[in-house]
Design a protein around this motif. Structure first.
Motif, mmCIF file in Angstrom:
data_model
loop_
_atom_site.group_PDB
_atom_site.id
_atom_site.type_symbol
_atom_site.label_atom_id
_atom_site.label_comp_id
_atom_site.label_asym_id
_atom_site.label_seq_id
_atom_site.Cartn_x
_atom_site.Cartn_y
_atom_site.Cartn_z
ATOM 1 N N GLU A 72 -6.149 11.153 -4.646
ATOM 2 C CA GLU A 72 -5.202 10.114 -4.247
ATOM 3 C C GLU A 72 -3.891 10.306 -5.005
ATOM 4 O OE1 GLU A 72 -5.463 5.349 -3.800
ATOM 5 O OE2 GLU A 72 -5.546 6.077 -5.870
ATOM 6 N N THR B 129 5.622 5.897 -6.786
ATOM 7 C CA THR B 129 6.256 4.615 -7.088
ATOM 8 C C THR B 129 7.674 4.851 -7.574
ATOM 9 O OG1 THR B 129 4.119 3.707 -7.735
ATOM 10 C CG2 THR B 129 6.063 2.468 -8.394
ATOM 11 N N ILE C 258 5.964 0.686 -4.426
ATOM 12 C CA ILE C 258 5.213 1.847 -3.945
ATOM 13 C C ILE C 258 5.920 2.442 -2.727
ATOM 14 C CG2 ILE C 258 3.030 2.626 -2.984
ATOM 15 C CD1 ILE C 258 1.625 0.463 -4.537
ATOM 16 N N SER D 71 0.815 -1.217 0.000
ATOM 17 C CA SER D 71 0.000 0.000 0.000
ATOM 18 C C SER D 71 0.844 1.261 0.000
ATOM 19 C CB SER D 71 -0.924 0.018 1.220
ATOM 20 O OG SER D 71 -0.158 0.118 2.409
ATOM 21 N N GLY D 72 2.095 1.177 0.446
ATOM 22 C CA GLY D 72 2.971 2.336 0.448
ATOM 23 C C GLY D 72 2.983 3.106 1.745
ATOM 24 N N ARG E 212 1.433 6.469 -0.325
ATOM 25 C CA ARG E 212 0.072 6.661 -0.841
ATOM 26 C C ARG E 212 -0.665 7.559 0.129
ATOM 27 N NH1 ARG E 212 -4.938 4.525 0.400
ATOM 28 N NH2 ARG E 212 -6.484 4.525 -1.306
ATOM 29 N N VAL F 202 -0.212 8.343 -5.430
ATOM 30 C CA VAL F 202 0.598 7.149 -5.178
ATOM 31 C C VAL F 202 1.967 7.364 -5.807
ATOM 32 C CG1 VAL F 202 0.827 4.666 -5.500
ATOM 33 C CG2 VAL F 202 -1.446 5.659 -5.144
#
Length: 659
Positions: A252, A256, A261, A4-5, A264, A254
């Protein structure tokens, strides 16, 4: 967490606490060895509601064990504090990892990555000191609320990849057509990273409405970049945020990098426009005149400033059930409280705790005020409920020094956030309106205590002079009410002041909003009644335990946007109601309201009410099943009963009738 990060955990349980009246903790190495004689507490926590510590001002120490699994090696660790009152030192495994001084209500975070050992337990020790300070805001003991010490709001552990978002500023804008209808909107964002990435990072961006993606795309953050922003995202159609229709969106982000990841983050926001035009306050291009009440959090004697979700929500519901849709806070609040206001439709002016500051604030005070404004705005600017920032309250508004200070401070606020109104709240506007410092704000905000604190002036003469001296700004009564025991008369006089002053204000279109003071009796370190954790000012329409007084019903009635125009009539197998949408204060269009009727047999009938413009009168026929509400079951005009409720689209009650 790796997938999920971002991993977050509220550190609410497992805390040890010990107060330190002799300031021996650092000398004896409590930060390294742990607390010698602690008690177990949960966070949020304040010691000033504990027996024997109610009057304690000094240092309190907290200890917590943080377990960091081996697989967290190489991750970034941060502690996020929603608020700690006040001066805070943070040690991890015996090493000082961060400090936060002179501000007890603004959120802050500390990066503890260098001090965490993955694969074992880590000792977190925090010292918080609530002694009076001449270098803090609020200054010394000059403020009218409780100075409860401790970790008064949630503490959260945040674990991410090495490339992580430190701050995310969302900037929504709504467009309008020539006829003032919403015509789409845009979303932009500014992002500050914890540290520049060594290599390029991919940023996936999504915008959600009701969990449905309405836009998505990808951009690249260059290696070495600390700050980053993406171009405006255009949306052809948007649903506007309004106190009766609090539509929310989510952004959102995110991040990477090569090893997966990194982070987030999801941030909610809303599309809405609030501007002033002459004496008018315009919400989404609609002129509105609003009724509100101020609430002083931290007043429940069992919790104090460490009130949790249950106590906070109960007071917020009480506020909304009073038909009040605008409020102000003398000091900064937490994100969870503001999230509730976003979701449920409550307009907020959030203020830095500038209260009765000396008449000649120096450079250090200005820098501290600006520092608090930066922390407040950085953490809270995404909340659509916040329509204005407050620069201070009752700072000798007739002083030329205060006038210059407010003008300067306003420009600095606008550099931080140009999308909101900025105001100063004065208790001296009635003296020489033309020269008062509240004129530096976008709205005139006046604490009106004519008849009590301000003496027996001619109310209407004062109002006419204010309007003549300021023909181009809305006027907001930021406080009016009765403070006991400084003034006698009890709740009956409180009700009379509410009704009489409200009736006067309604006669002048220059008034854009009224904020009654206050919803609750409130705990304060300068209270005239009670001792210890019960020291308070009796100023409210509910008591410290949220129990309503008779004046609460008067506040609810005066604040209703809908009134009955005539008596209900049983007719044609149902009930006829004639409803009027108020056209003074409050005054705004009523859209999407509903009516529920409960009859003795237990059946509940619900129907949508027609939309009403201010001043409009409509007769509504409530269809009831044959025989409903009649003890005999007949539908022939015999005695009938029904309980009626008119509800806002958000579900809060406007009117309750027993027929």
């Amino acid at each position: 967490m790796i997938n999920s990060g971002r991993y977050t955990a509220k550190l609410d349980s497992g805390w040890k606490f010990q107060h330190d009246p002799q300031n021996q903790g650092e000398r004896e190495g409590w930060h390294n060895a742990g607390l010698p004689a602690p008690v177990t507490v949960s966070v949020p926590h304040t010691w000033n509601v504990q027996e024997a510590l109610e009057e304690f001002r000094g240092a309190g120490w907290y200890e917590q064990q943080l377990e960091a699994p081996e697989e967290w090696a190489g991750r970034r660790f941060r502690l996020f504090f929603e608020g700690a009152y006040r001066d805070t030192d943070i040690w991890v495994n015996g090493t000082l990892a961060g400090t936060h001084y002179n501000s007890g209500y603004t959120p802050f975070e500390t990066d503890i990555t260098p001090y965490i050992l993955a694969g074992g337990n880590n000792r977190l020790v925090i010292r918080v000191d609530n002694r009076n300070s001449d270098t803090a805001l609020p200054v010394s003991n000059s403020f009218d609320w409780a100075d409860d010490g401790g970790l008064i709001r949630p503490v959260t552990l945040v674990v991410t990849g090495s490339t992580a978002v430190e701050q995310l500023r969302v900037e929504p804008k709504v467009s309008f057509s020539a006829d003032d209808k919403p015509a789409g909107g845009t979303v932009a964002a500014q992002i500050k990273l914890c540290e520049p990435p060594a290599a390029a990072v991919q940023a996936e961006i999504k915008v959600y409405r009701n969990e449905v993606i309405v836009w998505q795309g990808t951009e690249e953050i260059a290696a070495g970049a600390l700050a980053w922003s993406f171009a405006e995202i255009g949306l052809d159609e948007v649903e506007l945020w309004h106190f009766d229709h609090p539509h929310l969106y989510e952004l959102e982000i995110v991040l990477t990098a090569g090893d997966g990841i990194q982070d987030r983050l999801v941030r909610s926001f809303g599309f809405r426009e609030i501007v002033v035009e002459g004496h008018q306050l315009l919400l989404n291009r609609e002129p509105v005149r609003l009724m509100g009440v101020e609430w002083m959090p931290g007043s429940h004697p069992e919790a104090g400033m460490a009130e949790g979700a249950e106590e906070l929500t109960a007071m917020l519901v009480r506020l909304k059930e009073a038909n009040c849709i605008i409020t102000r806070f003398h000091w900064q609040q937490g994100n969870e409280l503001l999230d509730w206001c976003d979701r449920n439709g409550l307009l907020v002016q959030e203020e830095i705790p500038h209260w009765q500051q000396p008449a000649e604030p120096g450079k250090d005070t200005r820098l501290l005020a600006l520092s608090q404004a930066k922390e407040m705005i950085a953490s809270h600017s995404h909340h659509p409920c916040i329509f204005a920032w407050g620069m201070g309250n009752e700072l000798d508004g007739q002083s030329t020094v205060t006038n210059g200070y407010m003008k300067e401070l306003k420009e600095e606020f606008l550099q931080l956030d140009s999308t909101r109104l900025v105001n100063y709240v004065s208790n001296t506007l009635q003296l020489q309106p033309a020269s008062d410092a509240t004129g530096a704000g976008d709205m005139l905000m006046w604490n009106d205590y004519i008849g009590t604190w301000h003496g027996d002036l001619d109310e209407e003469e004062v109002i006419r002079q204010i309007i003549a001296d300021h023909p181009d700004k809305p006027l907001v009564v930021a406080e009016y009410g009765l403070c006991e025991p400084a003034f006698e008369g009890g709740d009956a006089r409180r009700t009379r002041i509410l009704r009489e002053k409200t009736a006067i204000y309604r006669r002048y279109p220059a008034f854009a909003a009224l904020i009654y003071f206050s919803l609750n009796d409130y705990r304060t370190q300068m209270g005239e009644e009670g001792t210890g954790r019960f020291m308070q000012r009796v100023h409210g329409s509910v008591d410290l335990y949220n129990q309503a007084k008779p004046s609460y019903a008067a506040l609810r009635e005066e604040s209703s946007p809908i009134v009955l125009a005539g008596e209900p009539v049983w007719k044609d197998g149902g009930l006829e109601l004639t409803l009027e949408c108020r056209n003074d204060i409050p005054s705004y269009a009523v859209r999407g309201y509903s009516l529920k009727a409960a009859v003795p047999d237990g059946e509940v009938i619900s129907q949508l009410l027609p939309d009403l413009a201010p001043g409009e009168v409509r007769t509504v026929h409530v269809e009831l099943p044959e025989g409903a509400g009649s003890a005999s079951g007949a539908n022939d005009g015999a005695a009938r009963t029904a309980a009626l409720s008119i509800l806002r689209p958000t579900g809060f009650s406007v009117l309750e009738l027993q027929l």
